[in-house]
Design a protein around this motif. Structure first.
Motif, PDB file in Angstrom:
ATOM      1  N   THR A 242      -4.703 -10.097 -12.948  1.00 44.28           N
ATOM      2  CA  THR A 242      -4.340  -9.428 -11.700  1.00 44.28           C
ATOM      3  C   THR A 242      -4.603  -7.939 -11.829  1.00 44.28           C
ATOM      4  OG1 THR A 242      -2.623 -11.075 -11.265  1.00 44.28           O
ATOM      5  CG2 THR A 242      -2.510  -9.016 -10.028  1.00 44.28           C
ATOM      6  N   ALA A 244      -4.498  -4.109  -9.932  1.00 45.83           N
ATOM      7  CA  ALA A 244      -4.016  -3.253  -8.849  1.00 45.83           C
ATOM      8  C   ALA A 244      -5.141  -2.268  -8.554  1.00 45.83           C
ATOM      9  CB  ALA A 244      -2.739  -2.524  -9.252  1.00 45.83           C
ATOM     10  N   GLU A 249      -4.581  -2.486  -3.056  1.00 44.93           N
ATOM     11  CA  GLU A 249      -4.316  -3.924  -2.976  1.00 44.93           C
ATOM     12  C   GLU A 249      -4.347  -4.565  -4.354  1.00 44.93           C
ATOM     13  OE1 GLU A 249      -8.811  -3.539  -2.346  1.00 44.93           O
ATOM     14  OE2 GLU A 249      -6.982  -2.425  -1.895  1.00 44.93           O
ATOM     15  N   LYS A 250      -3.750  -5.774  -4.459  1.00 42.92           N
ATOM     16  CA  LYS A 250      -3.762  -6.556  -5.690  1.00 42.92           C
ATOM     17  C   LYS A 250      -4.842  -7.624  -5.600  1.00 42.92           C
ATOM     18  CE  LYS A 250       1.116  -5.950  -6.885  1.00 42.92           C
ATOM     19  NZ  LYS A 250       2.404  -6.632  -7.178  1.00 42.92           N
ATOM     20  N   ASN A 252      -6.639 -10.974  -7.684  1.00 41.04           N
ATOM     21  CA  ASN A 252      -6.592 -11.971  -8.750  1.00 41.04           C
ATOM     22  C   ASN A 252      -8.012 -12.420  -9.075  1.00 41.04           C
ATOM     23  OD1 ASN A 252      -3.749 -12.113  -9.073  1.00 41.04           O
ATOM     24  ND2 ASN A 252      -3.593 -13.365  -7.233  1.00 41.04           N
TER      25      ASN A 252
END
Length: 370
Positions: A242, A244, A249-250, A252
């Protein structure tokens, strides 16, 4: 389900426990009960003392170790030490009952005590695995080692799994001596093969996670760029990583995507490599460019978050001479990064305006031939 419940109800261990409780409730003499409760009370008191002073003893023994590691070890050992203390007095309390039938006494030692000891060994083993994993993680967190600290977490999980399986088989066999482990292992192997075929993507991601740890490409907290992504690693799992992003935004990303792709790691210790490029006019002489580079370095280095800065002439672009400042800065989130870049660029604009250094902008010169 009913057959399994009946099997548990008829196990020698539960029968022994029921007979022991029935004996204490209906057949034990007052002197035996007094002795039993005295030892139980002494066990509770001893357990409280161990809980209170075990941490101090561990910290005194490990006084030369790092304080945070010492606290973790003390906390990990406190519960097993308390359980071992109480179980010792519990066994003495039952053995102090003089009127206990020899058959019941024998079954207590052969059926109840081994399970009790097995549970204690399981808890102690879990704690020991935790301590080993914490020691390894502390040692492998250093940048000087080639081992990723997540190996310590993996070793801890595998160790706990092995201990849990071994203890579970031991306890089941004590509850039901007729238990046969071979059919269980055969069934598990078939189920494992079916799960492996159905989870090829998950297995590929797990292998990718192992390769990331082996090559030590990055760790949690690092700033990396990968393809079109640029951000901070906030979580590293067996399936995905993950990020940042610098834009907030995050994201994956599957671990398998990192294996064959180019990854840029901008982190060294607690600092992150950052750069700023400015363009000045071609009319500047070498002396002017050197003064501009010195001014650019002083402005960037003036920031409290910056630790080390290098400036250089990057390239001759179409409409400008591009100057670059590469610096190491302390920021951990996208908001801190954006605030730092904004402050530095505003300071550069202010300093260049005061020094009457003009920024270049896209221009086009047309020559007319007569």
């Amino acid at each position: 389900m009913n057959n399994f419940a009946d099997l548990i109800q008829q196990s020698p261990t539960l029968n022994t426990a029921r007979h022991a409780i029935r004996f204490l409730a209906h057949h034990a003499g007052s002197e035996d009960l007094i002795s039993f409760y005295i030892y139980i009370s002494a066990g509770l008191l001893a357990t409280l003392l161990v809980y209170r002073f075990s941490g101090r003893i561990v910290r005194k023994i490990l006084r030369k170790s790092p304080p945070d590691l010492t606290d973790r070890i003390a906390d990990a050992l406190r519960t097993p030490a308390c359980l071992l203390t109480f179980s010792y007095f519990f066994i003495i309390a039952f053995d102090a009952i003089t009127k206990m039938p020899p058959v019941l006494w024998m079954h207590m030692h052969s059926d109840i005590y081994p399970i009790l000891n097995g549970l204690l060994v399981l808890i102690c083993s879990f704690r020991i695995v935790d301590i080993i994993a914490q020691i390894l993680r502390k040692r492998w967190e250093s940048e000087t080692t080639n081992l990723d600290e997540r190996w310590a977490d993996l070793i801890g999980r595998i160790g706990k799994l092995i201990v849990a399986i071994g203890a579970g088989i031991f306890i089941i066999q004590k509850i039901d001596p007729s238990f046969n482990i071979v059919p269980l292992l055969t069934g598990i192997s078939f189920v494992g093969a079916a799960v492996a075929l159905a989870s090829q993507s998950t297995i590929a991601n797990a292998i990718g996670s192992m390769e990331i740890m082996i090559d030590r490409l990055f760790k949690e907290g690092d700033r990396i760029s990968f393809g079109e992504y640029d951000g901070f690693v906030i979580r590293m799992g067996l399936r995905s990583v993950t990020l940042a992003a610098l834009t907030g935004e995050k994201i994956n990303l599957p671990n398998k995507d990192f294996v064959d792709k180019q990854i840029r790691n901008y982190t060294r210790g607690k600092l992150h490599r950052t750069s700023i490029v400015v363009g000045v006019l071609y009319e500047k002489t070498r002396a002017d460019l050197e003064k501009t580079l010195a001014l650019l370095e002083s402005v960037v280095s003036a920031s409290a978050r910056v630790n080390g800065c290098e400036t250089s002439l990057l390239r001759f672009a179409d409409s400008s001479v591009q100057l670059q400042a590469i610096f190491w800065a302390d920021y951990k989130t996208s908001s801190e990064y954006n605030k730092l870049m904004s402050d530095i660029q505003l300071a550069i604009k202010e300093s260049f305006d005061q020094a009457k250094i003009e920024f270049a902008f896209p221009t086009q010169t047309v020559y007319l031939k007569k």
